[in-house]
Design an enzyme around this catalytic site. Structure first.
Site, PDB file in Angstrom:
ATOM      1  N   HIS A 274       0.826  -1.221   0.000  1.00  0.00           N
ATOM      2  CA  HIS A 274       0.000   0.000   0.000  1.00  0.00           C
ATOM      3  C   HIS A 274       0.855   1.265   0.000  1.00  0.00           C
ATOM      4  CE1 HIS A 274      -3.342  -2.655   0.390  1.00  0.00           C
ATOM      5  NE2 HIS A 274      -3.055  -3.008   1.622  1.00  0.00           N
ATOM      6  N   ASP A 325      -4.774  -8.098  -3.533  1.00  0.00           N
ATOM      7  CA  ASP A 325      -5.129  -7.972  -2.128  1.00  0.00           C
ATOM      8  C   ASP A 325      -6.445  -8.665  -1.773  1.00  0.00           C
ATOM      9  OD1 ASP A 325      -5.435  -7.158   0.478  1.00  0.00           O
ATOM     10  OD2 ASP A 325      -4.993  -5.067   0.148  1.00  0.00           O
TER      11      ASP A 325
HETATM   12  C1  NGQ Z   1      -5.561  -7.808   5.735  1.00  0.00           C
HETATM   13  N1  NGQ Z   1      -6.382  -5.845   4.654  1.00  0.00           N
HETATM   14  O1  NGQ Z   1      -4.531  -8.233   6.225  1.00  0.00           O
HETATM   15  O2  NGQ Z   1      -6.335  -8.518   5.083  1.00  0.00           O
HETATM   16  C2  NGQ Z   1      -5.903  -6.349   5.903  1.00  0.00           C
HETATM   17  C3  NGQ Z   1      -6.915  -6.194   6.987  1.00  0.00           C
HETATM   18  C4  NGQ Z   1      -5.612  -5.578   9.003  1.00  0.00           C
HETATM   19  C5  NGQ Z   1      -5.969  -4.703   4.179  1.00  0.00           C
HETATM   20  N2  NGQ Z   1      -5.087  -4.074   4.892  1.00  0.00           N
HETATM   21  C6  NGQ Z   1      -6.441  -6.625   8.336  1.00  0.00           C
HETATM   22  N3  NGQ Z   1      -6.436  -4.218   3.072  1.00  0.00           N
HETATM   23  O3  NGQ Z   1      -5.173  -4.629   8.383  1.00  0.00           O
HETATM   24  O4  NGQ Z   1      -5.381  -5.710  10.189  1.00  0.00           O
HETATM   25 ZN    ZN Z   2      -3.140  -6.988   2.408  1.00  0.00          ZN
END
Ligand code: NGQ
Ligand code: ZN
Length: 459
Positions: A274, A325
């Site tokens: 990101h 993602d």
């Molecule tokens: C993830 N998703 O790891 O799937 C994360 C959410 C988090 C994104 N960052 C969980 N888009 O960030 O703790």
């Molecule tokens: Zn991710």
């Protein structure tokens, strides 16, 4: 040894014609000869345009099965956000069995391959059973990801993820997060189990490591992970949300990317996923580090993350690759288009990311191929002897592309076309997609449909 003959090919030195390409039994390109004549045994890619097939550098495969299911306003007082989406995502994953995880991952791999990707980095943090109890094999679910890759044939870089706290204040994991947790000893066993699972795959499969984020991992543990398998691909989420930047600044005294660049040996083996919210100095310092920014334009737009500072970053020769993602959609051309389109909307300009004399499509495609390969630790991303044969053939006779050549053809695909123009894909020489369809599409789709039908009935 397999040999291909293609009328139009994108080589590192530019567009070439009548190219013969031989691939050895390890899936490595042995020889490339432009302006050649076909040999009798060559497979002729008539009417097709041969390109390097990029790697997708960021996947949480299980999230594919909930794509489109969080698109109504919930009852959070201040509206929906990344954080309310995350609550729904945690609730969804509580139901997933090892069989579900494998079926979903195989389907994601198939879709990635049909979209034109030859490889994927799975940022894998779902480790334990629903109440947080470890499986008999701590790498049970990692092995399921590897099994899915075995079925799909995709090139896998598996990134077992350390996720050990609920926030920078060190609060314990709660609810759905209990499936993610490991201490360093548990994580070491997970890594060893992941290595065993990868040994059963073809030689191009790789292991990397990933502390989830500076929210989910204590700084000392990031340092410990760096020392665990020196030099392997090393990925971490950073600076996706403003609240995350604030939280990290409050606890560590610096913005996430600023902190990583100052306190960790960030180099070309690193991939910062990101990196959405960067101060100007972070943009240039990240570019100078040689690390890859792991951009996920479709997911970042869907989650309302923000817009990456792509223009100054590319001007500073920063490297990037594309991940999908959450897999809100799996669409290679759309990812690159979203990246450029965000810039146009932000800067009120066109062709913001083009690096003349290359067109916008060519600039983005080549950069994503290079950055994806680097982030996966994969010798691919360009068609040259000694590189893995990660290949993609477009239908040059399709009405969207007919009569076009060179960069204009890439632009028509990436800025105006769809992944349906992708006809053939090889991963490390493995022919996996023919005429736009993965060879195991029927079996993989059937199993996936049964899996998601049951999951959705249960919600
Ligand atoms: C993830 N998703 O790891 O799937 C994360 C959410 C988090 C994104 N960052 C969980 N888009 O960030 O703790
Ligand atoms: Zn991710």
């Amino acid at each position: 040894m397999v040999s291909l003959f293609a009328p139009r090919v994108l080589l590192p030195q530019g567009w070439a014609h009548d190219v013969r390409l031989t691939i050895d039994d390890q899936g490595v390109i042995a020889e490339i000869t432009p302006d050649a004549r076909p040999a009798p045994a060559d497979r002729q890619l008539q009417g097709q345009v041969l390109l390097p097939a990029p790697a997708n550098l960021h996947s949480h495969a299980f999230q594919r099965a909930m794509a489109g299911m969080t698109e109504r306003l919930g009852n959070a007082a201040d509206g929906d956000s990344f954080w309310t989406w995350r609550e729904l995502m945690y609730r969804f994953l509580e139901r997933l069995s090892p069989d579900d995880v494998e079926a979903i991952a195989a389907f994601v791999h198939m879709e990635l391959l049909e979209a034109g990707y030859a490889a994927v980095a799975e940022f894998h943090y779902l480790h334990h059973g629903p109440d947080g109890t470890a499986y008999a094999d701590p790498a049970e679910l990692a092995a399921r990801i590897a099994a899915a890759a075995d079925q799909s044939g995709i090139g896998l870089t598996l990134l077992p993820v350390l996720y050990s706290q609920g926030g920078c204040d060190g609060r314990p994991l709660e609810g759905g997060q209990r499936r993610f947790g490991n201490d360093l000893d548990g994580f070491t066993r997970l890594v060893e189990g992941s290595e065993r699972a990868l040994k059963r795959l073809a030689a191009d499969a790789r292991l990397g490591l990933a502390p989830h984020s500076l929210r989910a991992v204590h700084p000392d543990d990031v340092t410990a992970l760096v020392a665990l398998r020196p030099g392997v691909p090393f990925h971490i989420h950073a600076a996706e949300q403003l609240a995350e930047v604030d939280e990290v600044r409050h606890h560590l005294g610096a913005r996430p990317v600023e902190w990583l660049l100052a306190r960790q040996p960030v180099d070309a083996s690193w991939c910062l996923i990101h990196a959405t919210h960067l101060a100007p100095a972070e943009v240039t310092d990240l570019a100078a580090s040689g690390a890859v920014a792991g951009l996920c334009p479709l997911t970042e737009a869907n989650l309302g993350d923000g817009i990456f500072a792509a223009q100054p970053y590319l001007r500073a020769e920063g490297r990037f690759g594309i991940g999908s993602d959450s897999h809100i959609r799996i669409a290679l051309a759309d990812e690159l288009r979203q990246l450029e389109t965000n810039q146009r909307l932000q800067h009120h300009a066109r062709n913001v990311l083009a690096a003349p004399p290359r067109s916008t499509g060519r600039t983005l495609f080549e950069a994503a191929c290079a950055g994806g390969a680097q982030a996966l630790g994969r010798a691919s991303g360009r068609l040259a002897a000694g590189q893995l044969a990660d290949l993609l053939a477009l239908d040059g006779e399709h009405p969207h592309l007919v009569g076009l050549d060179g960069d204009a053809l890439l632009d028509a695909w990436l800025l105006a076309g769809t992944d349906r123009l992708v006809q053939n894909v090889w991963s490390a020489g493995r022919p996996l997609v023919e005429a736009g369809r993965h060879h195991a599409r029927a079996a993989i789709s059937k199993r996936y449909a049964a899996t998601v039908r049951a999951l959705r009935a249960d919600l």
